[in-house]
Write a protein that holds these residues in place. Structure first.
Motif, PDB file in Angstrom:
ATOM      1  N   THR A 178       0.818  -1.217   0.000  1.00  0.00           N
ATOM      2  CA  THR A 178       0.000   0.000   0.000  1.00  0.00           C
ATOM      3  C   THR A 178       0.848   1.261   0.000  1.00  0.00           C
ATOM      4  O   THR A 178       0.452   2.255  -0.574  1.00  0.00           O
ATOM      5  CB  THR A 178      -0.936   0.019   1.212  1.00  0.00           C
ATOM      6  N   ASN A 179       2.021   1.222   0.648  1.00  0.00           N
ATOM      7  CA  ASN A 179       2.831   2.436   0.645  1.00  0.00           C
ATOM      8  C   ASN A 179       3.625   2.599  -0.642  1.00  0.00           C
ATOM      9  O   ASN A 179       4.298   3.583  -0.822  1.00  0.00           O
ATOM     10  CB  ASN A 179       3.772   2.469   1.869  1.00  0.00           C
ATOM     11  N   ASN A 180       3.543   1.635  -1.534  1.00  0.00           N
ATOM     12  CA  ASN A 180       4.224   1.710  -2.820  1.00  0.00           C
ATOM     13  C   ASN A 180       3.249   1.531  -3.981  1.00  0.00           C
ATOM     14  O   ASN A 180       3.578   0.910  -4.974  1.00  0.00           O
ATOM     15  CB  ASN A 180       5.315   0.635  -2.919  1.00  0.00           C
ATOM     16  N   ALA A 181       2.037   2.050  -3.835  1.00  0.00           N
ATOM     17  CA  ALA A 181       1.027   1.840  -4.872  1.00  0.00           C
ATOM     18  C   ALA A 181       1.470   2.413  -6.213  1.00  0.00           C
ATOM     19  O   ALA A 181       1.254   1.808  -7.258  1.00  0.00           O
ATOM     20  CB  ALA A 181      -0.300   2.458  -4.444  1.00  0.00           C
ATOM     21  N   GLY A 182       2.108   3.577  -6.203  1.00  0.00           N
ATOM     22  CA  GLY A 182       2.599   4.169  -7.449  1.00  0.00           C
ATOM     23  C   GLY A 182       3.673   3.323  -8.093  1.00  0.00           C
ATOM     24  O   GLY A 182       3.719   3.171  -9.309  1.00  0.00           O
ATOM     25  N   THR A 183       4.528   2.740  -7.266  1.00  0.00           N
ATOM     26  CA  THR A 183       5.581   1.875  -7.785  1.00  0.00           C
ATOM     27  C   THR A 183       4.983   0.625  -8.415  1.00  0.00           C
ATOM     28  O   THR A 183       5.400   0.196  -9.483  1.00  0.00           O
ATOM     29  CB  THR A 183       6.569   1.494  -6.673  1.00  0.00           C
ATOM     30  N   GLY A 184       3.993   0.026  -7.757  1.00  0.00           N
ATOM     31  CA  GLY A 184       3.347  -1.162  -8.299  1.00  0.00           C
ATOM     32  C   GLY A 184       2.685  -0.893  -9.643  1.00  0.00           C
ATOM     33  O   GLY A 184       2.811  -1.689 -10.577  1.00  0.00           O
ATOM     34  N   PHE A 185       2.003   0.252  -9.749  1.00  0.00           N
ATOM     35  CA  PHE A 185       1.374   0.630 -11.020  1.00  0.00           C
ATOM     36  C   PHE A 185       2.446   0.911 -12.076  1.00  0.00           C
ATOM     37  O   PHE A 185       2.290   0.531 -13.240  1.00  0.00           O
ATOM     38  CB  PHE A 185       0.478   1.852 -10.820  1.00  0.00           C
ATOM     39  N   GLY A 186       3.535   1.545 -11.654  1.00  0.00           N
ATOM     40  CA  GLY A 186       4.631   1.823 -12.578  1.00  0.00           C
ATOM     41  C   GLY A 186       5.267   0.553 -13.104  1.00  0.00           C
ATOM     42  O   GLY A 186       5.589   0.450 -14.289  1.00  0.00           O
ATOM     43  N   ALA A 237       5.413   7.093 -12.817  1.00  0.00           N
ATOM     44  CA  ALA A 237       4.764   6.570 -11.614  1.00  0.00           C
ATOM     45  C   ALA A 237       5.803   6.087 -10.604  1.00  0.00           C
ATOM     46  O   ALA A 237       5.678   6.350  -9.400  1.00  0.00           O
ATOM     47  CB  ALA A 237       3.815   5.433 -11.978  1.00  0.00           C
ATOM     48  N   ILE A 238       6.822   5.407 -11.076  1.00  0.00           N
ATOM     49  CA  ILE A 238       7.854   4.877 -10.178  1.00  0.00           C
ATOM     50  C   ILE A 238       8.654   6.007  -9.534  1.00  0.00           C
ATOM     51  O   ILE A 238       8.817   6.048  -8.311  1.00  0.00           O
ATOM     52  CB  ILE A 238       8.778   3.906 -10.936  1.00  0.00           C
ATOM     53  N   VAL A 239       9.150   6.918 -10.335  1.00  0.00           N
ATOM     54  CA  VAL A 239       9.951   8.017  -9.795  1.00  0.00           C
ATOM     55  C   VAL A 239       9.090   8.920  -8.915  1.00  0.00           C
ATOM     56  O   VAL A 239       9.550   9.397  -7.872  1.00  0.00           O
ATOM     57  CB  VAL A 239      10.639   8.801 -10.932  1.00  0.00           C
TER      58      VAL A 239
END
Length: 191
Positions: free
Chosen positions: A56-64, A130-132
């Motif tokens: 959950t704290n890396n939702a943007g990373t997961g989508f990226g 999204a990752i960055v």
């Protein structure tokens, strides 16, 4: 290219185009394949040995990473099309004019290569954003840029940076495919 009004009449020109198709096709094929394998291995290693990138704290990373995987799938299409360029080059050298592809068919394959690589670049760039962005938010939310206050634990680890590296490798691979397609399309349209 078959002996139609849109085909070249000179056999030396046809041989030169066939050689360019084979040379650029193989170059693009191997560059894209090597960079795609590197990206795939990096993402696989990160998912096996890294943090839980879908937490959950890396939702943007997961989508990226999901977008990066989609970019790799598009790269698979680019690799196939680069191989297809080599087959077109072989067909152009055929002594039987009916075995040669028409110019319009060849241009259509080259345009498909352009669109596949452009779509892959778009997906990979969106994934990189999204990752960055996720890494930046994670770092800024801690109040320090690189290390957290708890036992000098890295907020952004080396494994996180491997995901960025995989994005860059995929972008380079798509760019190589894009350049090959543009060069061949330019060469065909000069006829």
């Amino acid at each position: 290219m078959s002996q139609t009004p849109d085909a070249p009449s000179s056999s030396s020109t046809l041989r030169a185009i066939a050689q360019i198709f084979r040379l650029l096709g193989w170059s693009s094929f191997w560059i894209q394949l090597a960079l795609g394998v590197v990206s795939g291995v990096i993402l696989l290693a990160n998912s096996l040995f890294g943090r839980n990138i879908g937490s959950t704290n890396n939702a943007g990373t997961g989508f990226g990473v999901l977008l990066e995987v989609c970019g790799l799938l598009a790269l698979g299409g680019g690799i196939y099309l680069a191989y297809r360029y080599t087959r077109i080059g072989n067909q152009l050298q055929s002594s039987n004019p009916s075995n040669r592809p028409r110019k319009s068919e060849t241009v259509q394959v080259l345009r498909l290569g352009l669109w596949v690589n452009l779509a892959g670049i778009l997906l990979t760039l969106l994934g990189a954003q999204a990752i960055v962005g996720s890494f930046t938010l994670r770092a800024l939310s801690q109040g320090q840029l690189i290390f957290s206050a708890q036992a000098n634990q890295a907020i952004i680890s080396g494994l996180d940076m491997f995901v960025v590296l995989a994005n860059i490798q995929t972008l380079q691979a798509h760019f190589a495919g894009l350049l090959a397609s543009l060069w061949l399309l330019n060469r065909i349209n000069r006829l």
